[in-house]
Design an enzyme around this catalytic site. Structure first.
Site, PDB file in Angstrom:
ATOM      1  N   GLY A  50     -30.996 -37.401 -82.932  1.00  9.88           N
ATOM      2  CA  GLY A  50     -29.615 -37.672 -83.312  1.00  9.88           C
ATOM      3  C   GLY A  50     -29.166 -36.684 -84.366  1.00  9.88           C
ATOM      4  N   CYS A  63     -37.763 -36.391 -82.759  1.00  8.50           N
ATOM      5  CA  CYS A  63     -36.842 -35.681 -83.650  1.00  8.50           C
ATOM      6  C   CYS A  63     -36.285 -36.626 -84.726  1.00  8.50           C
ATOM      7  CB  CYS A  63     -35.750 -34.989 -82.836  1.00  8.50           C
ATOM      8  SG  CYS A  63     -34.863 -33.749 -83.793  1.00  8.50           S
ATOM      9  N   TYR A  64     -35.008 -36.973 -84.670  1.00 11.18           N
ATOM     10  CA  TYR A  64     -34.490 -37.908 -85.674  1.00 11.18           C
ATOM     11  C   TYR A  64     -35.300 -39.205 -85.658  1.00 11.18           C
ATOM     12  CZ  TYR A  64     -31.466 -40.783 -88.537  1.00 11.18           C
ATOM     13  OH  TYR A  64     -30.998 -41.595 -89.536  1.00 11.18           O
ATOM     14  N   HIS A  68     -38.589 -31.894 -78.684  1.00  9.87           N
ATOM     15  CA  HIS A  68     -37.978 -32.749 -77.662  1.00  9.87           C
ATOM     16  C   HIS A  68     -38.797 -32.714 -76.370  1.00  9.87           C
ATOM     17  CE1 HIS A  68     -34.156 -33.821 -79.643  1.00  9.87           C
ATOM     18  NE2 HIS A  68     -34.391 -32.707 -80.319  1.00  9.87           N
ATOM     19  N   GLU A  89     -38.331 -34.485 -73.832  1.00 15.42           N
ATOM     20  CA  GLU A  89     -37.524 -34.898 -72.690  1.00 15.42           C
ATOM     21  C   GLU A  89     -36.816 -33.742 -71.984  1.00 15.42           C
ATOM     22  OE1 GLU A  89     -36.944 -35.288 -75.842  1.00 15.42           O
ATOM     23  OE2 GLU A  89     -34.862 -35.706 -76.376  1.00 15.42           O
ATOM     24  N   ASP A 115     -21.411 -37.854 -54.295  1.00 20.37           N
ATOM     25  CA  ASP A 115     -21.314 -38.811 -55.393  1.00 20.37           C
ATOM     26  C   ASP A 115     -20.417 -39.999 -55.061  1.00 20.37           C
ATOM     27  OD1 ASP A 115     -22.781 -36.839 -56.539  1.00 20.37           O
ATOM     28  OD2 ASP A 115     -21.163 -36.067 -57.795  1.00 20.37           O
ATOM     29  N   LYS A 142     -27.780 -35.683 -60.721  1.00 23.41           N
ATOM     30  CA  LYS A 142     -27.479 -35.401 -59.306  1.00 23.41           C
ATOM     31  C   LYS A 142     -28.651 -35.708 -58.359  1.00 23.41           C
ATOM     32  CE  LYS A 142     -24.570 -33.505 -56.340  1.00 23.41           C
ATOM     33  NZ  LYS A 142     -23.116 -33.770 -56.303  1.00 23.41           N
TER      34      LYS A 142
END
Ligand code: XMP
Length: 512
Positions: free
Chosen positions: A51, A78-79, A168, A170, A226, A368
């Site tokens: 964050g 991280c944060y 990170h 992710e 979509d 997607k």
């Protein structure tokens, strides 16, 4: 079940995505409501996101203390790492040495977090983005990885199953990140990894029912993946409370409208209104060659036609949209400053306010490729799901200069032949997007024994991951020759074919 507490990182959804990929269900909650969500969910483990705040500032966000007292594994990113340390008795400082982008972590100690992946003494690429850093550890913690800018790049209290990383895991720029997250969800949190898209479908259906009740929903179908997946999912949830409206602007590719109509009406039995507005659209576009005016005209007409049709249906309380997660983040400015409009994108963005409708957006959390998986799960044909992206304004922006029905027909034929050749050569899935463009230029040629004076067709094909940047596709010349010969021989009105070798940037994928 894993609870992800969001401290406002741009990439929190990516954490959820990696957790899903490891076959584990997760929910994201903003830190403000985390305590209630924690009590209600009773998760097996918690992940604290990154964050923008600094724990050194008064009033900066915290995780509910209960998270650390429940005896369950916690991963701070991280944060999330910084607040974990601050809350458990360590210390965080604002550092002059900010670290952004690629960095390397040296593994100091083996850990359950690194199992089967990072061995002691090895070094690995990670992605960092931080100003603050941990400077002293809470009791029970030890350093398991360091980087040049972050001596506490990875820390652990193996006994309490608390783990925290400054980088990170992710994002894709941390190549082993997905494996680290899987270690956390499987080995550390003990989740089984058997959660699938089939369960996502069931949850989404329940959420739609809860939101909509017995009210009516209208969905604008564009013919793309979509909105189609959203419509099929919503129909499964609420049946004929859903009506789809397909505004046919006459700018679709060969056979596309027929395919959409037959799929929805015959295969899925979904109520569908087909509005043939091609005369209106093409009439207003004729003679217009400014790309922005074209885009805006199409956007405006689309909204007007859609609104009219919705009124004819007696209105509805909800408007369904196939908004994806990247659409959500792209609308948030990363820099905080005004960004330049390169192209006015055509979508139904302005509709809900104008029509006073609430939104149903069942794909809002997905990326997607996850939407494609969900589409397969819902039984949409592979040939439909794997299609290249197609822009909302359709062929109008592949026909530079003024458009006419005749030009659109020529373009449609050339495009169909080009795509047919791509499929025959087995290249379709290796290419992100391929299409023909009809140039407003005529050139001289010779066919048979006669002179010709006809249009030039440009072929475009690019590789890309997300459409934001792209490289032109490197065909072999044999292929290009074959496609060009067929187009010139089979399409009346084209006597020359060229190939576009521009990447993005500096070009854009579409020509307008
Ligand atoms: P550009 O041309 O901006 O295209 O490099 C990037 C991607 O976006 C698609 N595109 C659009 N999609 N409405 C859409 O839904 C639009 O107005 C639009 N314009 C471009 C384009 O096909 C490519 O995949």
């Amino acid at each position: 079940r894993i609870l992800i507490i969001d401290f406002g990182s741009q990439v929190t959804q990516l954490i959820a995505r990696r957790v899903r990929e490891s076959g584990v269900y997760s929910e994201i909650v903003p830190f403000q409501s985390a305590e209630a969500a924690f009590k209600e969910m009773n998760p097996k483990a918690v992940i604290l996101s990154g964050g923008p705040a600094s724990t050194t500032e008064m009033g900066s966000p915290r995780a509910p203390q209960i998270v650390f007292e429940a005896g369950i594994p916690v991963l701070g990113i991280c944060y999330g790492q910084q607040t974990m340390c601050a809350q458990l008795g360590g210390e965080v400082a604002t550092s002059d040495h900010k670290e952004f982008g690629r960095a390397f972590v040296s593994v100091e100690k083996s850990s359950a977090l690194f199992e089967g992946c990072w061995e002691q003494g090895s070094k690995h690429q990670v992605w960092m983005s931080h100003g603050d850093r941990v400077v002293s550890l809470p009791e029970g913690f030890e350093v398991i990885g360091t980087s040049e800018g972050a001596p506490f790049a990875a820390i652990a209290d193996e006994k309490r199953h608390f783990y925290a990383v400054q980088f990170h895991p992710e994002v894709v720029h941390t190549p082993d990140g997905a494996k680290l997250i899987e270690n956390f969800t499987h080995k550390i949190a003990g989740c089984s990894g058997d959660w699938t898209m089939a369960e996502y479908r069931q949850q989404a259906i329940k959420a739609i029912r809860d939101q909509v009740g017995d009210k009516k929903v209208i969905c604008g179908l564009s013919g793309g993946v979509d909105s189609s997946v959203a419509a099929v999912l919503i129909h499964e949830a609420i049946g004929d409370q859903l009506t789809c409206i397909y505004v046919d602007h006459g700018l679709m590719r060969m056979g596309e409208t027929e395919q959409v109509l037959s799929m929805f009406r015959d295969h899925y039995n979904i109520p569908l209104v087909h509005v043939d507005a091609s005369d209106l659209f093409i009439g207003q576009l004729e003679g217009e060659s400014d790309p922005e005016v074209k885009r805006k005209t199409i956007g405006k007409l689309f909204i007007e036609v859609f609104e009219d049709e919705a009124k004819k249906l007696g209105g509805a309380d909800f408007l369904a949209q196939g908004t994806l997660y990247p659409d959500v983040i792209e609308s948030v400015s990363f820099t905080g400053g005004p960004s330049v409009t390169i192209k006015s994108h055509h979508n139904v963005g302005g509709l809900p306010e104008r029509m006073n409708m609430q939104l149903v957006e069942p794909l809002r959390e997905l990326f997607k490729d996850e939407v494609r998986d969900l589409g397969r799960e819902l039984g949409l044909p592979d040939s439909f799901i794997g299609r290249h992206p197609f822009p909302g304004p359709g062929l109008a922006i592949r026909c530079p200069g003024g458009i006419t029905r005749e030009k659109l027909d020529i373009l449609r034929q050339a495009d169909a032949i080009y795509l047919d050749e791509i499929r025959k050569a087995g290249l379709y899935d290796a290419i992100w997007q391929a299409f023909a463009v009809l140039l407003p230029v005529q050139t001289v040629g010779v066919m048979g024994d006669g002179r010709t004076y006809e249009f030039v067709c440009a072929l475009r094909a690019v590789t890309s991951v997300d459409g934001m940047t792209a490289d032109f596709y490197h065909y072999d010349m044999e292929f290009l020759g074959r496609a060009a010969t067929r187009i010139i021989n089979e399409v009346r009105g084209i006597n020359r074919v060229v190939y576009d070798v521009t990447s993005k940037p500096p070009g854009t994928i579409e020509w307008e």
